[in-house]
Scaffold this motif. Structure first.
Motif, PDB file in Angstrom:
ATOM      1  N   ALA A  62       0.844  -1.210   0.000  1.00 17.42           N
ATOM      2  CA  ALA A  62       0.000   0.000   0.000  1.00 17.42           C
ATOM      3  C   ALA A  62       0.871   1.250   0.000  1.00 17.42           C
ATOM      4  O   ALA A  62       1.913   1.300   0.666  1.00 17.42           O
ATOM      5  CB  ALA A  62      -0.911   0.000   1.227  1.00 17.42           C
ATOM      6  N   ARG A  63       0.443   2.275  -0.798  1.00 17.05           N
ATOM      7  CA  ARG A  63       1.195   3.526  -0.882  1.00 17.05           C
ATOM      8  C   ARG A  63       1.076   4.287   0.434  1.00 17.05           C
ATOM      9  O   ARG A  63      -0.013   4.491   0.942  1.00 17.05           O
ATOM     10  CB  ARG A  63       0.659   4.392  -2.024  1.00 17.05           C
ATOM     11  CG  ARG A  63       1.444   5.669  -2.224  1.00 17.05           C
ATOM     12  CD  ARG A  63       0.877   6.449  -3.376  1.00 17.05           C
ATOM     13  NE  ARG A  63       1.606   7.690  -3.570  1.00 17.05           N
ATOM     14  CZ  ARG A  63       1.299   8.601  -4.504  1.00 17.05           C
ATOM     15  NH1 ARG A  63       0.279   8.384  -5.324  1.00 17.05           N
ATOM     16  NH2 ARG A  63       2.026   9.699  -4.598  1.00 17.05           N
ATOM     17  N   PRO A  64       2.217   4.703   0.983  1.00 16.46           N
ATOM     18  CA  PRO A  64       2.132   5.404   2.284  1.00 16.46           C
ATOM     19  C   PRO A  64       1.404   6.738   2.137  1.00 16.46           C
ATOM     20  O   PRO A  64       1.581   7.459   1.167  1.00 16.46           O
ATOM     21  CB  PRO A  64       3.606   5.601   2.675  1.00 16.46           C
ATOM     22  CG  PRO A  64       4.346   5.563   1.368  1.00 16.46           C
ATOM     23  CD  PRO A  64       3.593   4.607   0.502  1.00 16.46           C
ATOM     24  N   THR A  65       0.564   7.066   3.132  1.00 18.70           N
ATOM     25  CA  THR A  65      -0.169   8.328   3.109  1.00 18.70           C
ATOM     26  C   THR A  65       0.731   9.457   3.619  1.00 18.70           C
ATOM     27  O   THR A  65       1.525   9.267   4.553  1.00 18.70           O
ATOM     28  CB  THR A  65      -1.416   8.237   3.988  1.00 18.70           C
ATOM     29  OG1 THR A  65      -1.020   7.881   5.311  1.00 18.70           O
ATOM     30  CG2 THR A  65      -2.367   7.184   3.454  1.00 18.70           C
ATOM     31  N   VAL A  66       0.614  10.644   2.993  1.00 14.02           N
ATOM     32  CA  VAL A  66       1.420  11.804   3.359  1.00 14.02           C
ATOM     33  C   VAL A  66       0.608  12.659   4.322  1.00 14.02           C
ATOM     34  O   VAL A  66      -0.519  13.048   4.015  1.00 14.02           O
ATOM     35  CB  VAL A  66       1.821  12.613   2.111  1.00 14.02           C
ATOM     36  CG1 VAL A  66       2.643  13.829   2.526  1.00 14.02           C
ATOM     37  CG2 VAL A  66       2.597  11.741   1.141  1.00 14.02           C
ATOM     38  N   GLN A  67       1.186  12.911   5.483  1.00 14.40           N
ATOM     39  CA  GLN A  67       0.520  13.755   6.472  1.00 14.40           C
ATOM     40  C   GLN A  67       0.918  15.218   6.267  1.00 14.40           C
ATOM     41  O   GLN A  67       2.087  15.515   6.026  1.00 14.40           O
ATOM     42  CB  GLN A  67       0.893  13.313   7.887  1.00 14.40           C
ATOM     43  CG  GLN A  67       0.411  11.914   8.228  1.00 14.40           C
ATOM     44  CD  GLN A  67       0.770  11.530   9.651  1.00 14.40           C
ATOM     45  OE1 GLN A  67       1.452  12.278  10.339  1.00 14.40           O
ATOM     46  NE2 GLN A  67       0.290  10.370  10.084  1.00 14.40           N
ATOM     47  N   ARG A  68      -0.069  16.088   6.360  1.00 13.33           N
ATOM     48  CA  ARG A  68       0.181  17.516   6.201  1.00 13.33           C
ATOM     49  C   ARG A  68       0.803  18.063   7.480  1.00 13.33           C
ATOM     50  O   ARG A  68       0.252  17.928   8.572  1.00 13.33           O
ATOM     51  CB  ARG A  68      -1.122  18.251   5.882  1.00 13.33           C
ATOM     52  CG  ARG A  68      -0.925  19.671   5.389  1.00 13.33           C
ATOM     53  CD  ARG A  68      -2.243  20.281   4.982  1.00 13.33           C
ATOM     54  NE  ARG A  68      -2.066  21.618   4.462  1.00 13.33           N
ATOM     55  CZ  ARG A  68      -1.819  21.908   3.192  1.00 13.33           C
ATOM     56  NH1 ARG A  68      -1.728  20.906   2.324  1.00 13.33           N
ATOM     57  NH2 ARG A  68      -1.667  23.146   2.786  1.00 13.33           N
ATOM     58  N   ASP A 102      -0.179  18.421  -0.624  1.00 16.29           N
ATOM     59  CA  ASP A 102      -0.192  17.166   0.117  1.00 16.29           C
ATOM     60  C   ASP A 102       0.399  17.311   1.514  1.00 16.29           C
ATOM     61  O   ASP A 102      -0.232  16.950   2.502  1.00 16.29           O
ATOM     62  CB  ASP A 102       0.569  16.090  -0.657  1.00 16.29           C
ATOM     63  CG  ASP A 102      -0.176  15.678  -1.932  1.00 16.29           C
ATOM     64  OD1 ASP A 102      -1.350  16.074  -2.081  1.00 16.29           O
ATOM     65  OD2 ASP A 102       0.420  14.982  -2.771  1.00 16.29           O
ATOM     66  N   CYS A 103       1.624  17.859   1.610  1.00 14.21           N
ATOM     67  CA  CYS A 103       2.298  17.898   2.907  1.00 14.21           C
ATOM     68  C   CYS A 103       2.371  19.290   3.502  1.00 14.21           C
ATOM     69  O   CYS A 103       2.759  19.448   4.658  1.00 14.21           O
ATOM     70  CB  CYS A 103       3.711  17.316   2.786  1.00 14.21           C
ATOM     71  SG  CYS A 103       4.859  18.342   1.820  1.00 14.21           S
ATOM     72  N   CYS A 132       7.895  15.958  -0.172  1.00 22.47           N
ATOM     73  CA  CYS A 132       7.185  14.714  -0.474  1.00 22.47           C
ATOM     74  C   CYS A 132       7.226  14.348  -1.943  1.00 22.47           C
ATOM     75  O   CYS A 132       6.842  13.240  -2.311  1.00 22.47           O
ATOM     76  CB  CYS A 132       5.736  14.810  -0.006  1.00 22.47           C
ATOM     77  SG  CYS A 132       4.718  15.978  -0.951  1.00 22.47           S
TER      78      CYS A 132
END
Length: 334
Positions: free
Chosen positions: A50-56, A72-73, A87
């Motif tokens: 699974a593609r890692p999610t980017v946290q803002r 995104d970030c 990112c």
């Protein structure tokens, strides 16, 4: 034939080649009941990570006007970047940091930044001959002025007489500017008062006695004129008027403001300068301040009460009543 026997050799066997049969294809879809087509069987594939999610997160650098904020970030990126430096996401549709109003007022530092491919034309960068001459002259003038200021500062600090003269001149100019911006006024007391009309108990002197419980009463048969004389030449700039009657009409008998006529206009005449001005009064007993024009350089003023401008009492029934004025005060600008 035995291994030791001699004789003709056996024919060579052909090489074993791979089979030329076409590769197997997935089985065609099989028609199920009712004519629906069923998918063919497939070999299971390996599961993808699974593609890692980017946290803002907050940006790692101070945002400047024109920076691109990663959607995104939340990282701030210079305007020249295409992808986020943190990112790697595209910043093609990123939010642009706008300059605040006070940042637009600051002068730009450094050379002017131009986009790639944008170059000023030679016609715009080439200065005309008059512009070059003005640049040389202004540049020289700036240097001369700077040197003069430096010399003046040294002299001001070392010579006490010059320093005191400069301070006096500066304070004088400061005082003039202050009087223009927020002027101050000084009351002037008359040296002499006369009038062509007035009752025995309420003469003209009561109009300038500085008291608010006495008043001047004049007859309405002729236009009342109050003549005020000052001890020296003045610039009359302002007057304060208490209109109507206040205080006692006689001992123990209070006066009524609405019981007497009140002037609606004061017509000021300056005989020495042959000038005049009108002051429109408020019809109430309160203190009111009025500006006076054309009153410069005078020692005498005639205050006329025009009969046509009188405010008659409501119960006068057409009869002319005595005219009352409580107090008139005079002021000059400092």
């Amino acid at each position: 034939m035995s291994p030791g026997a001699t004789g003709p050799s056996a024919p060579a066997r052909p090489l074993d080649l791979p089979s030329a049969a076409p590769p197997t294809r997935p089985e065609p879809a099989i028609a199920g009941a009712g004519g629906s087509v069923q998918p063919a069987a497939q070999r299971p594939q390996q599961a993808q990570a699974a593609r890692p999610t980017v946290q803002r997160r907050p940006p790692t650098r101070r945002l400047e006007p024109g920076d691109l904020i990663c959607p995104d970030c939340g990282e701030g990126n210079p305007p020249t970047r295409k992808f986020c430096s943190r990112c790697g996401a595209s910043v093609a549709e990123a939010e642009v940091v706008k300059a605040r109003w006070w940042q637009k007022l600051r002068p730009r530092k450094g050379p002017k930044k131009r986009e790639a491919g944008a170059r000023p034309s030679a016609r715009k960068t080439r200065k005309s001959f008059p512009a070059k001459i003005m640049g040389v002259l202004l540049g020289g003038v700036g240097k001369v002025v700077g040197v003069l200021f430096l010399i003046g500062g040294i002299v001001y600090g070392l010579v006490p007489n010059i320093r005191s003269s400069v301070n006096e001149e500066f304070n004088s100019i400061k005082s003039k500017i202050t009087n223009i911006v927020s002027p101050t006024y000084t009351e002037i007391h008359p040296a002499d008062i006369t009038a062509n009309s007035g009752t025995k108990q309420h003469g003209a002197s009561l109009a300038v006695d500085g008291k608010k419980n006495t008043f001047w009463l004049s007859y309405p048969t002729t236009e009342p004129i109050l003549t005020v004389t000052f001890s020296s030449k003045i610039d009359l700039s302002r007057i304060i008027v208490y209109n109507g009657a206040t205080g006692d009409l006689s001992p123990g008998v209070p006066a009524s403001f609405v019981g007497f006529a009140r002037p609606g206009v004061l017509h000021l005449v300056f005989p020495e300068t042959n000038k005049s001005s009108d002051v429109k009064l408020q019809d109430d007993p309160d203190q009111h301040t009025y500006s006076v024009s054309k009153g410069s350089g005078i020692t005498r003023v005639e205050i006329h009460l025009p009969l046509a401008s009188l405010n008659q009492p409501a119960n006068s029934q057409g009869k002319k009543r005595l005219i009352a004025v409580t107090e008139i005060e005079f002021f000059k600008k400092d």
